[in-house]
Design an enzyme around this catalytic site. Sequence first.
Site, PDB file in Angstrom:
ATOM      1  N   HIS A 225       0.816  -1.218   0.000  1.00 40.80           N
ATOM      2  CA  HIS A 225       0.000   0.000   0.000  1.00 40.80           C
ATOM      3  C   HIS A 225       0.852   1.272   0.000  1.00 40.80           C
ATOM      4  CE1 HIS A 225       0.406   0.067   4.521  1.00 40.80           C
ATOM      5  NE2 HIS A 225       0.395   1.364   4.293  1.00 40.80           N
ATOM      6  N   ASP A 270      -0.609  -7.449   1.502  1.00 47.92           N
ATOM      7  CA  ASP A 270      -0.024  -6.100   1.506  1.00 47.92           C
ATOM      8  C   ASP A 270       1.503  -6.197   1.622  1.00 47.92           C
ATOM      9  OD1 ASP A 270       0.263  -3.368   1.640  1.00 47.92           O
ATOM     10  OD2 ASP A 270      -0.400  -3.191   3.728  1.00 47.92           O
ATOM     11  N   SER A 366       4.315   2.482   8.146  1.00 45.96           N
ATOM     12  CA  SER A 366       3.893   1.451   7.198  1.00 45.96           C
ATOM     13  C   SER A 366       5.071   0.878   6.428  1.00 45.96           C
ATOM     14  CB  SER A 366       2.886   2.037   6.205  1.00 45.96           C
ATOM     15  OG  SER A 366       1.657   2.292   6.830  1.00 45.96           O
TER      16      SER A 366
END
EC number: 3.4.21.-
Length: 416
Positions: A225, A270, A366
């Site tokens: 992502h 992901d 992230s």
Amino acid sequence: MYRPVIASRKSIPPWLIILCVLGVLAALGIIIGLLVHFLAVENKIYYYQGGFKVLDIPYDRNYERETSLESNYLSKILENKMVEAFQNSNIYKQYINSQVITLVPDNNSVTAHIWLVFKDPWSNKENLRRRIESILRQMLENNPESLTTDPGSLKLTEISKVDAEKIINNRCGRRPRMSATYDRITGGSTAHKGEWPWQASLRVNGKHYCGASLIGERFLLTAAHCFQGTNNPKNLTVSFGTRVTPAYMQHSVQEIIIHEDYVKGEHHDDVAVIKLTEKVSFNNDVHRVCLPESTQIFPPGEGVVVTGWGSFSYNGKSPLLLQKASIKIIDTNTCNSEEAYGGRIVDTMLCAGYLEGSIDACQGDSGGPLVHPNSRDIWYLVGIVSWGHECGRVNKPGVYMRVTSYRNWIASKTGI
């Protein structure tokens, strides 16, 4: 009127003043020289590499894999034996560290390559080497366990600090600058230099926006992502170190490999691999983390560490220095409860944090690493920071991609 006779003052000869000043300076010089000498002597460090054979072990290629169960099991036994031998010797005060670096299987034997560090301010360095060799030989001769070793195969040579660092930094998951503790990045604390050498900063036009983990000389692992906004390698760079600015050891990106089953806006698969245009030169502050075997298990309650330059709070300020936080793996059933994520956690994901909140990954973390040390203090990449509900919320721990679930996919894309 009577006047007392005042004795005339005799002035000190200039040559005597000069002599006194020179004497004081000479004394100071001697004191400083002695301090420098003793400090240098006290910090004299010696590095060694060597090896010996462990007999009666059937050939098994798994001993060559530094992350395999077989390799870690045998290495741990040998490292424990070395620690015990040196701590019970007459040079225990000089002993600093000893590690098994690699295992090389052969017909009915395994050669263990070892790495040792000692300090000795007084002894002749050749005498020290002989004493170390003698202790190792005695250890191999007096082996009460079922392990059969060959004392005659023992070899030991002194190496330079540069070569010693090169050896250790080429192995995954080691931390030459390791801190003795790691604290409890929302609710975390500032990382020390070289404490998390695999942590990378992924940047768009020079600005940090995601984390990543160095897994090889040219490969990093991150979240898919992270490329929803841009997947053009020309706009991306990767840097390392603890400071988000200025960039340290910046590298250009050659290719972005996103998991084929990842769907933009969703949480499944992901995972992405970044390939750099050039190899990273490993050093004490920058080198790779270990990837776990696909069968490796990290049970609920296990302590893990998440690192990154993410916000201190949801939509809050971001740090200039790398942050770290100690958290725990949470049971999937607990994380799937109605109070938490209501069944959204699948087998390829894992939850980590605290149900009471406060300590968590956040925006900007992230793609970064969730790591765990094994019994040899070698660090493994357990998860990839993926998603969650804001940051540090009650019953909303961080959700990570489970690296063991993607181990074969990673190998197919990187050869690692």
